[in-house]
Design an enzyme around this catalytic site. Structure first.
Site, mmCIF file in Angstrom:
data_model
loop_
_atom_site.group_PDB
_atom_site.id
_atom_site.type_symbol
_atom_site.label_atom_id
_atom_site.label_comp_id
_atom_site.label_asym_id
_atom_site.label_seq_id
_atom_site.Cartn_x
_atom_site.Cartn_y
_atom_site.Cartn_z
ATOM 1 N N THR A 1 5.079 2.519 2.756
ATOM 2 C CA THR A 1 3.814 3.090 2.323
ATOM 3 C C THR A 1 2.656 2.243 2.863
ATOM 4 O OG1 THR A 1 4.889 3.809 0.292
ATOM 5 C CG2 THR A 1 2.493 3.757 0.281
ATOM 6 N N GLU B 1 12.316 -2.251 9.595
ATOM 7 C CA GLU B 1 11.305 -2.327 10.648
ATOM 8 C C GLU B 1 11.768 -3.238 11.782
ATOM 9 O OE1 GLU B 1 9.068 -1.273 6.902
ATOM 10 O OE2 GLU B 1 10.603 -2.738 7.429
ATOM 11 N N ARG C 1 -2.746 -2.419 5.987
ATOM 12 C CA ARG C 1 -2.451 -2.595 4.561
ATOM 13 C C ARG C 1 -2.405 -4.071 4.204
ATOM 14 N NH1 ARG C 1 3.426 -1.158 1.862
ATOM 15 N NH2 ARG C 1 3.442 -3.166 0.821
ATOM 16 N N ASN D 1 11.152 5.300 -3.976
ATOM 17 C CA ASN D 1 9.819 4.715 -4.161
ATOM 18 C C ASN D 1 8.821 5.201 -3.128
ATOM 19 O OD1 ASN D 1 8.025 2.833 -5.518
ATOM 20 N ND2 ASN D 1 8.130 1.615 -3.651
#
Length: 1721
Positions: free
Chosen positions: A540, A573, A623, A1531
């Site tokens: 996210t 990742e 982020r 999530n």
């Protein structure tokens, strides 16, 4: 370019042929192209090669100089205005809604009477831009088809446009024109110009021409066909004839149009919404009278509006004040999209003018019957008319098209744009959003109903019905006529995207799709279009981009290369970056999407990719990083952490830029051979929905076909790893050459800036949106400038506009290209007058001399001053803003400017917070006080207070898309959330208005507010952002003033009275329940919004809303769609407006402290709750100063106890007479909101009267009273307990009916002593007599994860250490300030920590190892004390005895922890008797033996953390692992993990997962010495208790797999059925129950593997039929689903047979190994 559209002037509208309509459609394309000409001429006068070179800058800048512009406008798609360019004309947004310089809404003025010339044609002159002033006239031609500009034949000056093919709008006989496309919104001053005809016409089309009729005297307005051309279009030769062409001038021969002295013959007024003050729309009654004075009696006035009430009001205004009357010939009309009124001018008082009708000219014998309404002009010229005209074509549909014809156009567009819609191609009948019936297009059928065989044959053959000069379907857009519904918003509701056309290079036209979307989708469109492969992993807020490309790939969408992108989900990742590197090495064009910690995991490969000079683009939703705490929200910490990797860094500032600069990044990386990191602000840009213009793939494809890109792609592919031309890369180098090779890349980075500039120019050429790496906006002579990067630049720009209006000389410099940095280019855009500079960074680098952007700017300015000492010294300061999406308002930007005004501006400041520790925050702005808006005029703001999982956010996303797609307004939406999962607070921030909205901050003053849950009125200050006099809609069960008065707190009533809103009440919950939707009130409240806002006609709004429902819920089946439709239909009847009682304004609101002061001061826990937790829970955390926070980010335990959310609609109430005291209700409760209570009879003397109880049953419970008690404020209403109860001892009741009573009962029950030592806690009933030390979490209602963790705290909570992986369990378990982990009466409780996502296993192992080492040290110190002579360590016998017992059993918690409690007071009393005892006293917190558990979800255990998990499994350490298996990444929104079963549809598996689920249990058992259990709490209560107890006792590694039903599974009957669903999963073998205990000694009767699922029963397909994740594939691809389900059923039975063999002692597991340590029995 297109065929002249002419017709007999005596024809009726119904007689217009289909061929005429088809031909007329060509004008739309001409219009779009010419608008592109005008736009570019304004922004870049040198953009076009013109045959004559006038001073364009002077023409556009001089508002007094007349300028006539012929834009070739025509039928159905133009707004024709005649106007004088007044000095006060304000700069308006351009017609295509571009950024940057814009064309004034009116750029046309009249030529003088003596300069008018005969209109003549020019075959290739698509546009004539003519300037006329005095005796000077200039005529310029520009071809729209690629030819050279033609001569102005027959024209000596003034206006000259062709009336033949390519001629434009002159078939209407109008020589003063301006065209505005769809969505153009402009306030225009229109005037009758001297003796010239002023023809004001909105939506001009052929149907208006007959209405002009005879204009008296020497003027005749009509169109005719010559005899020789009656059956075809007018030829070039005909243009100069007097019978077939159209002319304006002094000629009196033949037919045609001749101009004489005259007044306005026709005025068309169109008004859109949202309405401004109605009188202002037409300038009030005075302007009405002025307009009436300019119209002869009988002249036509056409009023049209989207809003029925506006049209009626305007009609009344004109009839009352202007002497107008309804036209007898033309009836008014009202449709779903339009209300039209035809009025004719009467004979009002016309000042001193003589108005005499004149007779028809003898030459007008062939004019239509409509000419009877036309009148002659007055001999004297009329005065100018200051008429305000609102031009809006957003919802126009040609009136001459029949419903069937429009349907055919819409249908064709849907087939092209929606190939997946099989109903449009398989012959199935369908209906549009308004219920119109469409026939399917089949061979031999004519769907249009027109009978035009030639057209249909062309259509069915797949050829374009384009205009001749377009040379077929060169731009891929279909025919010009078919563009009509795409251009406007299409009242039929299809499609949701609108199309515009923009000219590129004066030749080609590319399609632009206007679409509402967020920054993620805008970026993904480009990434998918230009990439071969993508490797994705969810994080996210970047996950959405990966989801979209995966979905498009599953749907078979092709990119510009004609390929379907290859999309692969990786395990992390790190894996995505490695695979990305590999794909690039193979010569593919590859991309990926990430942010935050995910970006940091890519750093090693980023260095490699950059070092190899590989073209690549990484899209990042910037982020915050996890530091003292995790935050999923946006700032620049992550991208600044990788600025040293060698990647170019390009920043987008809004949603449109995210789209455009994504393409710039992909182009520039190919040009430069340098990888690009394209980033934009997480959430603020990534999740903001705004209306943008999508770049057509045809334009992208042509760009990439340029030699520079074709060569770059070819070079990239030829340098790939390939055995046919091998090479080696990635070698090891020594100190002799490494340095030189690193420097060899310098030329690539030196040229990268220019490549970016060139790529930006190329994108601008096809979009009209100009971008620069560094862009300055503000006063050209500014003395103060803010330098900023990201979405905050738009906020600063608003502040600059505000301050500039007040006379301040300020500006903003927007940085887009951060790496490579170009100092010269940066300095070039700073005004020379600037003396003070503030640099704002959206990041924090602790301990540095300044943040990255500040350091870069400071270095650039300082170097420039060193190079040129003559330059002025500039004072530069740096500051921070917006960390983790902290609000950044225009007032904050003003505060920064005010800081620069100080004699010594503050350095290293922060803005937007109150720093009362280091005093570095700026004070509030003085120039921009609170409540002053800097938004564009007419912006309408809305707030919707909803609850997580109630559908409010989803409904508002659809609502804003409906508004953006079906009105002329710009729209913006953003959504804020609290820390909880479902059941948390959501606030939807919606804006829409006539101007482009770019306000990257939350709504401050809402015109419309809906509070979807009544409890919010008391819990939150919802009304603080409601504009006085706005609309307030409250969903409440208290729908009368009397009941609402009793319910609302006095403070809220006083607020409402002061604000004086229009108050509406609705019991939306009752409507939803009656419609079968349960608690989901979202569609009910959305219907109310459309009804009250007036943003769309209600009939149209409902139709579009229902269509969006069908699209959104089709995956859930037709029943769900039907229920939502029913809720929409029933909503309005349940709504009612109420008057606000005057008594509300008079109530007293005394300030009462929520807790006694003594309690607040009694300890840090309560101090935290009052100073931090309560304000944060009330959504007022933004107001908290720095001083109240712990800098480490630590949170005390048990803070959820004060939340009391009261979100349940229904709450279970105990029925004592049925209860058997099994405690199962408490066992399954996800939130610990229902518990058993035990009490002595004497303890109940002061109990509430309703606190009933029964005699307790069971060993050790004799003489006690028993009760089951629920906390209504903490219950989420999941109904699991009522479904689990075997005795029907719980009854769900509305919370409003029991709230007060049961709350009092709960408060009393919690004061009773916890009797946790009466029963064995390892039993189901006994475990629930233990205090749950995890309570009231933020998990979803019915959550399948929390019961396991709650049980864990009841079994081992007083000695529990939890290492929690990032995921659902870390969010519901650790979102500040809510800490659900609490303590017992002794102050003991779970110690909980989260590190990261990927490292949790290692983190937990480190905790366990560190704890063991510390306890070993303590054990050694205790042994040293015991071994020391008594005289040297003189301790008491009691202390020595206790230390001895502890030393002997320090690793046995059942003994050691009991002795540890004895030791605490003894050590405290004797801590100073000897240094050795002091040492032991200092380590006394290690006397207790903790139980360390590593907890996480399947995304962590099966994927990103599996490497670490596997290492821990092999370590042999005494550590326990609990995997909460929801079988998706729950999530981040439900993405596929390796735990996802075959055939399940999830994000990243849009076509159903094709591979089987990973068997983590088998992997763990293969080690032989790992305890493994597979459990399902809902299916077998006792088995999960036994498994946890055995695992904790086992001295090695243990792994427990927990089946956790999740809302993502889509259980058809809701999460209340999770128990039944879990039991079916176990019974069918889908989820087996077993325990593998290596500590058991294997013999004939004892086996290490124990199968707790005794036998299979039931059909696994029955299980699949209950869950939407499996049903989606069944509906989409039944055969595929059937095959996969058969494979799964077979594998289930094979696995069960293997397990039965293992349970009987058969082979199947790796050779057994003894436990690492001696097991304690």
């Amino acid at each position: 370019m297109f065929t002249e559209f002419t017709f007999h002037c005596d024809c009726e509208l119904a007689e217009l042929s289909w061929q005429d309509h088809q031909q007329a459609g060509g004008y739309a394309r001409a219009l779009r192209r010419q608008v592109g000409h005008l736009r570019r001429l304004k922004s870049d006068p040198a953009a076009l090669a013109l045959t004559a070179p006038p001073d364009w800058a002077a023409l556009f800048s001089d508002p007094c100089r007349p300028l006539v512009v012929d834009l070739g406008c025509g039928a159905g798609r133009c707004m024709i205005l005649a106007a004088r360019l007044a000095e006060e004309q304000q700069q308006q947004q351009n017609v295509l809604r571009r950024q940057g310089p814009v064309v004034p809404a009116v750029v046309a003025a009249a030529a003088a009477e003596e300069q008018r010339q005969r209109l003549q044609g020019s075959a290739d002159a698509g546009a004539a831009l003519c300037s006329s002033s005095g005796d000077t006239a200039t005529s310029i031609r520009q071809s729209t088809t690629g030819g050279n500009g033609g001569d102005s034949s027959g024209s000596k000056g003034g206006v000259d446009t062709g009336c033949r093919r390519g001629g434009g709008a002159n078939f209407l006989g109008v020589d003063i024109r301006l065209a505005l496309t769809s969505r153009a919104t402009a306030w225009v001053r229109a005037a009758a110009l001297n003796h010239r005809l002023a023809f004001l016409c909105a939506n001009a089309n052929a149907s208006l021409v007959p209405l002009l009729g005879s204009y008296g005297g020497r003027t005749s307005i009509c169109t005719t066909r010559s005899t020789s051309q009656s059956n075809g279009p007018v030829t070039d030769a005909d243009a100069d004839t007097t019978t077939g062409g159209i002319s304006l001038g002094g000629s009196s021969s033949g037919g045609g149009i001749r101009n004489g002295f005259g007044r306005v013959a026709l005025v068309c007024l169109q008004f859109s919404d949202p309405p401004v003050h109605r009188a202002a729309l037409v300038g009030g009654s005075q302007l009405v009278a002025q307009l009436a004075a300019a119209l002869e009696p009988g002249a036509m006035l056409w009023i049209q509006s989207d809003v029925l009430s506006i049209a009626k009001s305007l009609r009344a205004l004109f009839c009352c004040h202007g002497g107008f009357a309804p036209s007898a010939r033309h009836a008014s009309a009202t449709s779903a999209t339009r209300t039209r009124h035809w009025l004719t001018a009467g004979t009002p008082n016309r000042s001193n003018q003589t108005m005499a009708p004149i007779s028809k000219s003898p030459t007008d014998s062939e004019t239509s019957a409509a000419s009877a309404d036309a009148l002659s002009p007055s001999p004297s010229p009329p005065p100018p008319l200051p008429l305000l005209l609102h031009a809006d074509l957003a919802t126009h549909v040609e009136p001459w098209l029949t419903e069937e014809q429009v349907a055919a156009v819409v249908r064709r567009n849907r087939i092209r744009d929606h190939p997946e819609d099989k109903d449009l191609q398989d012959g199935v009948e369908t209906h549009d959003a308004l219920g119109n019936h469409y026939r399917p297009v089949l061979e031999g059928q004519d769907s249009t109903g027109s009978g035009d065989e030639e057209f249909m044959a062309t259509y069915k053959a797949g050829r374009c019905v384009d205009d001749a000069d377009d040379k077929g379907d060169v731009d891929g857009d279909g025919c010009g006529w078919c563009g009509l519904p795409w251009l406007d918003s299409n009242p039929l509701g299809v499609p949701t995207e609108r199309e515009l056309y923009v000219e590129r290079g004066g030749r080609d036209v590319y399609r632009l799709l206007l679409a509402p979307m967020d920054g993620n989708e805008a970026t993904a469109h480009i990434a998918y279009a230009v990439s071969d492969v993508s490797f994705i992993y969810p994080i996210t807020p970047a996950t959405v981009m990966g989801e979209l490309v995966d979905q498009w790939a599953a749907e078979g969408r092709v990119n510009v290369f004609g390929n379907v992108m290859s999309v692969t989900e990786m395990e992390s990742e790190t894996g995505a970056a490695g695979a990305l590197h590999g794909a690039l090495a193979a010569g593919s064009l590859a991309t990926t999407f990430t942010c935050s910690q995910g970006l940091l995991l890519m750093v090693p490969n980023m260095y490699k990719i950059a070092g190899e000079l590989t073209p690549c683009v990484l899209h990042v939703t910037a982020r915050a990083l996890a530091k003292h705490a995790l935050s999923i929200f946006g700032d620049h910490q992550d991208v600044m952490a990788v600025r040293q990797t060698g990647w170019a860094m390009l920043c987008s500032h809004n949603v449109q830029e995210a789209h455009d600069l994504a393409l710039v990044s992909h182009l520039a990386t190919l040009r430069a051979s340098v990888p690009f990191l394209h980033f934009f602000d997480g959430f603020r840009t990534s999740h903001e929905i705004n209306t943008i213009e999508l770049i057509d793939s045809a334009a992208i494809k042509e760009l990439l076909s340029k030699p520079v890109y074709a060569d770059a792609i070819r070079h990239h592919r030829t340098r790939a790893l390939n055995p046919t031309h091998p090479h080696q890369r990635g070698t090891a180098q020594g100190p002799d050459v490494y340095f030189q090779c690193a420097e060899a890349a310098n030329p690539f980075y030196d040229r990268a800036y220019e490549h970016v500039v060139e790529a930006m120019a190329e994108v601008s050429a096809i979009t009209g949106r100009s971008y620069k790496p560094y862009e300055y906006v503000g006063a050209p002579d500014a003395d103060k400038v803010i330098v900023i990067m990201g979405s905050g630049s738009q906020t600063v720009e608003e502040a600059v506009e505000y301050m500039s209006a007040l006379g301040h000389k300020v500006g903003v410099l927007k940085v887009r290209l951060f790496r490579p940095w170009k100092t010269e280019a940066f300095l070039d855009v700073i005004p020379a007058t600037v003396r003070k500079v503030a640099v704002l960074d959206r990041t924090k680098e602790s301990g540095s001399g300044g943040e990255p952007l500040y350091q870069q700017v400071a270095a650039s300015l300082h170097e420039a001053e060193l190079v040129d000492p003559a330059l002025p010294r500039r004072y530069i300061v740096g500051g921070r803003f917006g960390l983790a999406s902290k609000e950044f308002l225009p007032s904050h930007a003003v505060a920064v400017f005010e800081n620069l005004d100080a004699a010594t501006p503050m350095r290293d400041f922060s803005v937007g917070i109150v720093d009362d520790v280091t005093r570095r925050s700026l004070p509030a702005a003085q120039l921009l006080p609170a409540g002053v808006s800097t938004l564009p005029t007419g912006t309408f703001e809305c707030l919707f207070w909803g609850m997580g999982s109630d559908g409010t956010v989803g409904a508002n996303k659809e609502a804003i898309k409906i508004i953006a797609s079906n009105t002329s307004m710009s729209a913006q939406a953003y959504f804020s959330y609290d820390a909880h999962k479902s059941g948390g607070v959501t606030v939807s921030h919606l804006r829409f208005g006539p101007s482009k909205i770019r306000a990257p901050y939350l709504v401050q003053q809402a015109d419309y507010m809906a509070v979807n849950h009544q409890s919010y009125m008391a819990k939150y200050d919802t009304l603080s952002c409601l504009k006085p006099g706005g609309v307030l809609v409250l969903n409440t069960t208290f729908t009368t003033v009397e009941s609402l008065t009793k319910y609302l707190p006095d403070k809220v009533k006083k607020q409402v009275a002061a604000l004086k809103p229009k108050l509406y009440l609705i019991d939306a919950l009752a409507v939803a329940k009656a419609s079968g939707l349960g608690k989901h009130v979202n569609m009910v409240m959305q219907t109310v919004f459309f009804n009250l806002s007036g943003v769309l006609p209600m009939e149209k709004a409902i139709a579009l809303l229902k269509k969006s429902i069908s699209k959104a819920y089709e995956r859930k089946g037709p029943e769900v769609v039907a229920k939502n439709h029913a809720a929409v239909d029933a909503a309005i009847s349940a709504l009612k407006q109420v008057d606000i009682p005057a008594s509300w304004a008079e109530v007293e609101t005394p300030v009462v402290h929520p807790n006694p002061l003594a309690k607040v001061q009694s300890g840090s826990r309560w101090e935290f709750m009052e100073k931090v937790a309560r304000p944060m829970l009330a959504l007022e955390g933004d107001k908290l100063p720095v001083s109240v926070f712990s800098p480490e980010g630590f949170v005390p335990p048990g803070t959820t106890v004060i939340e009391k959310r009261a979100i349940a609609a229904q709450v279970p109430v105990w029925k004592a007479e049925n209860c058997t005291q099994c405690n199962i209700c408490a066992f399954v409760c996800p939130h610990a909101a229902i518990r058993p209570a035990l009490a002595q009879p004497g303890e109940l003397q002061n109990a509430p009267a309703s606190f009933g109880s029964i005699a307790a049953k069971g060993p050790g419970l004799q003489g006690l009273k028993y009760r089951i008690q629920v906390s209504p404020y903490d219950c989420t209403g999941c109904d699991l307990c009522t479904h689990a109860c075997p005795d029907n001892a719980l009854e769900a009741k509305p919370i409003s009916s029991i709230l007060d009573v049961e709350s009092a009962n709960w408060d009393f029950a919690t004061q009773l002593p916890v009797r946790d030592n009466l029963m064995d806690r390892s039993s189901v009933k006994g475990s629930q007599l233990q205090q749950p030390l995890m309570e009231f979490s933020g998990a979803c209602e019915g959550c399948g994860e929390t019961p396991y963790v709650k049980l864990l705290t009841q079994l081992f909570g007083d000695r529990l250490i939890i290492a929690n992986a990032t995921g659902c369990s870390s969010i519901w378990g650790g979102s500040a300030p809510s800490n659900p982990y609490t303590t017992n009466a002794d102050g003991f409780g779970p110690a909980w920590a989260n590190s990261l996502f990927e490292d949790n296993a290692q983190f937990g192992l480190g905790i366990a190892t560190g704890t063991v080492q510390r306890r070993k040290t303590l054990h050694r110190h205790v042994q040293e004390v015991l071994a020391a002579p008594a005289e040297s360590v003189p301790i008491s016998a009691a202390l020595r005895d206790a230390l001895t017992r502890w030393s002997d059993h320090f690793d046995e918690p059942q003994v050691a922890n009991v002795v540890a409690k004895e030791l605490q007071p003894l050590l405290e009393r004797e801590k100073d008797v000897a240094p050795a005892i002091t040492t032991v006293h200092g380590e006394r917190d290690m006397l207790h033996k903790p139980s360390t558990w590593i907890v996480g979800g399947d995304g962590w255990a099966y994927d990103i953390g599996f490497g670490g998990l596997d290492h821990v499994l092999a370590s042999g350490e005494n550590v326990n692992i609990l995997v909460l298996d929801t079988e998706v990444y729950s999530n981040t929104g439900g993405q596929r993990s390796k735990a996802t079963p075959m055939s399940a549809v999830a994000k990243f598996a849009a076509g159903g997962k094709e591979r089987p689920k990973k068997d983590l249990g088998a992997i763990a058992m293969s080690y032989g010495d790992v305890y493994v259990a597979s459990t399902s709490l809902h299916a077998n209560y006792g088995q999960v208790v036994k498994a946890m107890t055995e695992a904790e006792r086992y001295p090695g590694v243990s792994l427990i797999l927990c089946y956790a039903p999740c809302i993502m599974h889509g259980i058809s009957s809701g999460m209340c059925s999770a128990i039944d669903e879990s039991k079916m999963a176990v019974e069918t073998g889908y989820w087996p129950l077993y325990r593998y205990n290596p500590g058991i000694k294997e013999d004939s009767s004892h086996h290490r593997f124990q199968l707790d699922s005794k036998k299979l029963k039931g059909d696994i397909n029955e299980l699949f039929s209950h869950e939407n994740r499996f049903q989606i594939l069944e509906r989409k691809a039944p055969e595929v689903a059937k095959h996969m389900h058969e494979v799964m059923d077979e594998s289930v039975h094979e696995r069960f047979d293997k397990f039965k063999n293992l349970a009987s002692g058969g082979p199947g597991i790796a050779s057994h190994q003894d436990p690492p340590k001696q097991q304690h029995q």
